[in-house]
Write a protein that holds these residues in place. Structure first.
Motif, mmCIF file in Angstrom:
data_model
loop_
_atom_site.group_PDB
_atom_site.id
_atom_site.type_symbol
_atom_site.label_atom_id
_atom_site.label_comp_id
_atom_site.label_asym_id
_atom_site.label_seq_id
_atom_site.Cartn_x
_atom_site.Cartn_y
_atom_site.Cartn_z
ATOM 1 N N ILE A 162 41.550 52.019 9.074
ATOM 2 C CA ILE A 162 41.379 50.776 9.803
ATOM 3 C C ILE A 162 41.998 51.315 11.422
ATOM 4 O O ILE A 162 41.458 50.721 12.164
ATOM 5 N N LEU A 163 43.105 52.052 11.343
ATOM 6 C CA LEU A 163 43.505 52.292 12.824
ATOM 7 C C LEU A 163 42.550 53.219 13.455
ATOM 8 O O LEU A 163 42.274 53.132 14.590
ATOM 9 N N CYS A 164 41.443 54.123 12.753
ATOM 10 C CA CYS A 164 40.579 54.876 13.576
ATOM 11 C C CYS A 164 39.594 53.915 14.134
ATOM 12 O O CYS A 164 38.735 54.165 15.009
ATOM 13 N N HIS A 165 39.521 52.681 13.357
ATOM 14 C CA HIS A 165 38.392 51.712 13.740
ATOM 15 C C HIS A 165 38.885 50.887 15.030
ATOM 16 O O HIS A 165 38.224 50.640 15.933
ATOM 17 N N GLN B 124 37.667 54.447 26.821
ATOM 18 C CA GLN B 124 38.048 55.470 25.712
ATOM 19 C C GLN B 124 37.884 54.700 24.156
ATOM 20 O O GLN B 124 38.398 55.220 23.277
ATOM 21 N N ALA B 125 37.286 53.667 24.120
ATOM 22 C CA ALA B 125 37.290 52.854 22.973
ATOM 23 C C ALA B 125 36.100 53.510 21.928
ATOM 24 O O ALA B 125 35.354 54.399 22.204
ATOM 25 N N PRO B 126 36.564 53.449 20.625
ATOM 26 C CA PRO B 126 35.651 54.165 19.569
ATOM 27 C C PRO B 126 34.130 53.568 19.700
ATOM 28 O O PRO B 126 33.046 54.178 19.207
ATOM 29 N N TYR B 127 33.834 52.289 20.299
ATOM 30 C CA TYR B 127 32.577 51.523 20.120
ATOM 31 C C TYR B 127 32.074 51.589 21.872
ATOM 32 O O TYR B 127 31.177 50.693 21.847
ATOM 33 N N VAL C 178 32.123 35.902 24.682
ATOM 34 C CA VAL C 178 32.732 37.335 24.977
ATOM 35 C C VAL C 178 32.843 38.049 23.700
ATOM 36 O O VAL C 178 33.548 37.794 22.748
ATOM 37 N N LEU C 179 32.214 39.484 23.969
ATOM 38 C CA LEU C 179 32.377 40.132 22.752
ATOM 39 C C LEU C 179 33.002 41.598 22.888
ATOM 40 O O LEU C 179 32.406 42.409 24.020
ATOM 41 N N VAL C 180 33.964 41.663 22.344
ATOM 42 C CA VAL C 180 34.907 42.762 22.767
ATOM 43 C C VAL C 180 34.284 43.876 21.550
ATOM 44 O O VAL C 180 34.540 43.590 20.409
ATOM 45 N N ASN C 181 34.019 45.246 21.995
ATOM 46 C CA ASN C 181 33.998 46.050 20.754
ATOM 47 C C ASN C 181 32.789 45.968 19.909
ATOM 48 O O ASN C 181 32.743 46.184 18.763
ATOM 49 N N ILE C 182 31.697 45.353 20.515
ATOM 50 C CA ILE C 182 30.558 44.955 19.676
ATOM 51 C C ILE C 182 29.644 46.267 19.487
ATOM 52 O O ILE C 182 29.455 46.921 19.950
ATOM 53 N N ASP C 183 29.549 46.042 17.814
ATOM 54 C CA ASP C 183 28.576 47.104 17.184
ATOM 55 C C ASP C 183 27.411 46.369 16.418
ATOM 56 O O ASP C 183 27.654 45.874 15.407
ATOM 57 N N VAL D 110 35.020 33.868 21.382
ATOM 58 C CA VAL D 110 35.417 35.151 21.943
ATOM 59 C C VAL D 110 35.722 36.315 20.633
ATOM 60 O O VAL D 110 36.594 35.601 19.771
ATOM 61 N N GLY D 111 35.328 36.819 20.390
ATOM 62 C CA GLY D 111 35.239 37.804 19.278
ATOM 63 C C GLY D 111 35.496 39.431 19.672
ATOM 64 O O GLY D 111 34.890 39.821 20.640
ATOM 65 N N VAL D 112 36.220 40.140 18.366
ATOM 66 C CA VAL D 112 36.441 41.363 18.632
ATOM 67 C C VAL D 112 36.083 42.059 17.504
ATOM 68 O O VAL D 112 36.388 41.596 16.458
ATOM 69 N N GLY D 113 35.347 43.249 17.883
ATOM 70 C CA GLY D 113 34.842 44.127 16.386
ATOM 71 C C GLY D 113 34.018 43.436 15.542
ATOM 72 O O GLY D 113 33.043 42.646 15.810
ATOM 73 N N ALA D 114 34.570 43.173 14.239
ATOM 74 C CA ALA D 114 33.957 42.593 13.196
ATOM 75 C C ALA D 114 33.796 41.026 13.730
ATOM 76 O O ALA D 114 32.642 40.371 13.265
ATOM 77 N N GLY D 115 34.658 40.441 14.303
ATOM 78 C CA GLY D 115 34.782 39.226 14.711
ATOM 79 C C GLY D 115 33.503 38.955 15.880
ATOM 80 O O GLY D 115 32.997 37.832 15.751
ATOM 81 N N ALA D 116 33.371 39.961 16.633
ATOM 82 C CA ALA D 116 32.194 39.792 17.470
ATOM 83 C C ALA D 116 30.650 39.863 17.012
ATOM 84 O O ALA D 116 29.914 39.096 17.215
ATOM 85 N N TYR D 117 30.770 40.693 15.792
ATOM 86 C CA TYR D 117 29.576 40.560 15.121
ATOM 87 C C TYR D 117 29.118 39.294 14.277
ATOM 88 O O TYR D 117 28.135 38.770 14.459
ATOM 89 N N ILE D 118 30.507 38.635 13.696
ATOM 90 C CA ILE D 118 30.370 37.476 13.051
ATOM 91 C C ILE D 118 29.926 36.419 14.121
ATOM 92 O O ILE D 118 28.850 35.470 13.825
ATOM 93 N N LEU D 119 30.455 36.326 15.442
ATOM 94 C CA LEU D 119 30.324 35.295 16.260
ATOM 95 C C LEU D 119 28.826 35.371 16.947
ATOM 96 O O LEU D 119 28.238 34.473 16.957
#
Length: 411
Positions: free
Chosen positions: A240-243, A305-308, A210-215, A186-195
């Motif tokens: 970071i907040l904008c991310h 509404q997410a940035p990604y 489970v990949l949340v906000n994957i780019d 289960v990864g979010v953002g940078a964690g989703a990329y790493i996983l």
């Protein structure tokens, strides 16, 4: 005149009240001789000392204090987790384990986003009431990226922070340390990329993602220029907040945005966050296509509404539609695991069921509103039975062939 206090009805009533409040009471009572001298002054002389001991407690079925204390300690340990420093070929990782090290099922392994740690990223989700049905059946392994855990010492100037690929290569040592053969990531953002990098390199070790906000894309020249300009005009905290959050969330300055703004700006390891942020922005393209893709079931999650949002949709188009589910959450911003834990919890339950686990789990929400997609390029409104939301069944540990599935949750 001799008066025995044991015959005093008021004292006796009080004494037996004490006996009923305590299971085992040892109380000493004294008898006295009261006499009067020739001047009329009362003289009191101690006659004897009587020790009264209750052999067994008056209240039956009384809880064992030692047992209660042990159970309380176990609950606290489960809630706070067991923290470990795991040595890897590329450095030390801070890891928190919740639950027992049972290897009958895969562990749930999490990886957080930039600007967060495992606690701030996942605690609201995994402490959510309805998530406890999952938590009690699986071991949780929360990994903190190097130097990102709460209270981590700041790295010295000139420290070479590991790349995203290097961090992914540190994960196998964590599985070996806890003796787990497979995990559900289960990864979010940078964690989703790493996983994702870890899964592509170790497909036999991951049963589901489970990949949340994957780019999956590296930053292009336009993104690079915009990042450079942002670094001049905005503080690291605001970058970071904008991310992490959508523009709507930032404009309304919600409570969760304000909380994380204060937390990041006052962090003692802010320099470490900056190094992780720069490393994430220097990532390479994640090579994915229908011929080179994940070998396990995948659930992509993003808020509408997410940035990604666009990046997650693009990733969905690259994955195998027979093993991929795409959950786009209505009225959700950048961190749905914090703002919409109920919806994400139930989607996760469906996902677990699709892999053959927790077949009898109760579902309550998602069936109210969802749409299904026959491909990643178009969708149609429709309704299905609950058992087919994320899979056609729960046998074999694999999701059966079916069209790519999209759920827009607005309940």
């Amino acid at each position: 005149m001799i008066v025995s206090l044991e015959e005093d009805s008021h004292f006796g009533s009080f004494f037996f009240k004490l006996q009923s409040l305590k299971g085992e009471l040892r109380e000493k009572k004294r008898c006295f001789v009261c006499s009067m001298d020739e001047r009329g002054v009362t003289m009191t002389t101690e006659m004897q000392e009587i020790a009264i001991t209750e052999e067994k407690p008056l209240l039956t079925g009384q809880a064992d204090p030692a047992k209660d204390a042990a159970e309380l300690a176990a609950r606290i340990l489960l809630d706070q987790g067991q923290e470990h420093s795991v040595e890897t070929p590329h450095g030390v990782l801070h890891v928190t384990l919740h639950g027992t090290r049972t290897t009958r099922r895969p562990a749930i392994l999490t990886f957080h986003d930039v600007g967060l740690d495992s606690k701030s990223c996942f605690s609201p989700l995994f402490k959510f009431e309805e998530m406890q049905e999952i938590v009690k059946n699986f071991t949780l392994i929360h990994i903190d990226a190097p130097g990102q855990e709460d209270g981590a010492a700041a790295y010295p100037a000139g420290y070479q922070y590991p790349s995203m690929e290097t961090i992914a290569e540190m994960i196998p040592a964590v599985l070996q340390f806890f003796n787990f053969r497979t995990v559900i990531g289960v990864g979010v953002g940078a964690g989703a990329y790493i996983l994702s990098k870890f899964t592509l390199a170790n497909p036999e070790s991951v049963e589901g993602l489970v990949l949340v906000n994957i780019d999956t894309n590296a930053r292009g020249w336009m993104d690079w220029a915009a990042q450079k300009l942002s670094s001049v005009t905005s503080s690291l905290t605001e970058q970071i907040l904008c991310h992490l959050f959508s523009q709507e969330e930032l404009s309304s300055n919600t409570d969760v945005v304000q909380f994380h703004r204060d937390r990041i700006s006052k962090a003692s390891n802010l320099i470490n966050m900056e190094l992780f942020w720069k490393t994430y922005n220097s990532r390479r393209d994640l090579t994915l296509d229908r011929n080179c893709t994940f070998k396990c079931p995948v659930m992509l999650v993003v808020g509408d509404q997410a940035p990604y949002e666009e990046a997650a949709v693009e990733c969905n188009s690259k994955l195998d539609p027979t093993t991929t589910s795409f959950l786009k959450m209505a009225d959700a911003g950048g961190l749905p695991q914090l703002t919409q834990p109920a919806k994400l919890t139930e989607a996760f339950k469906y996902f677990i069921q699709g892999m053959g686990y927790m077949a009898s789990s109760c579902m309550t929400r998602l069936s109210r509103s969802r749409t299904t997609s026959l491909s990643s390029s178009y969708s149609m409104d429709g309704s299905r039975s609950r058992s087919r939301t994320l899979s056609q069944g729960s046998q074999g540990g694999q999701m059966p062939p079916s069209p790519s599935q999209t759920m827009e949750v607005s309940c």
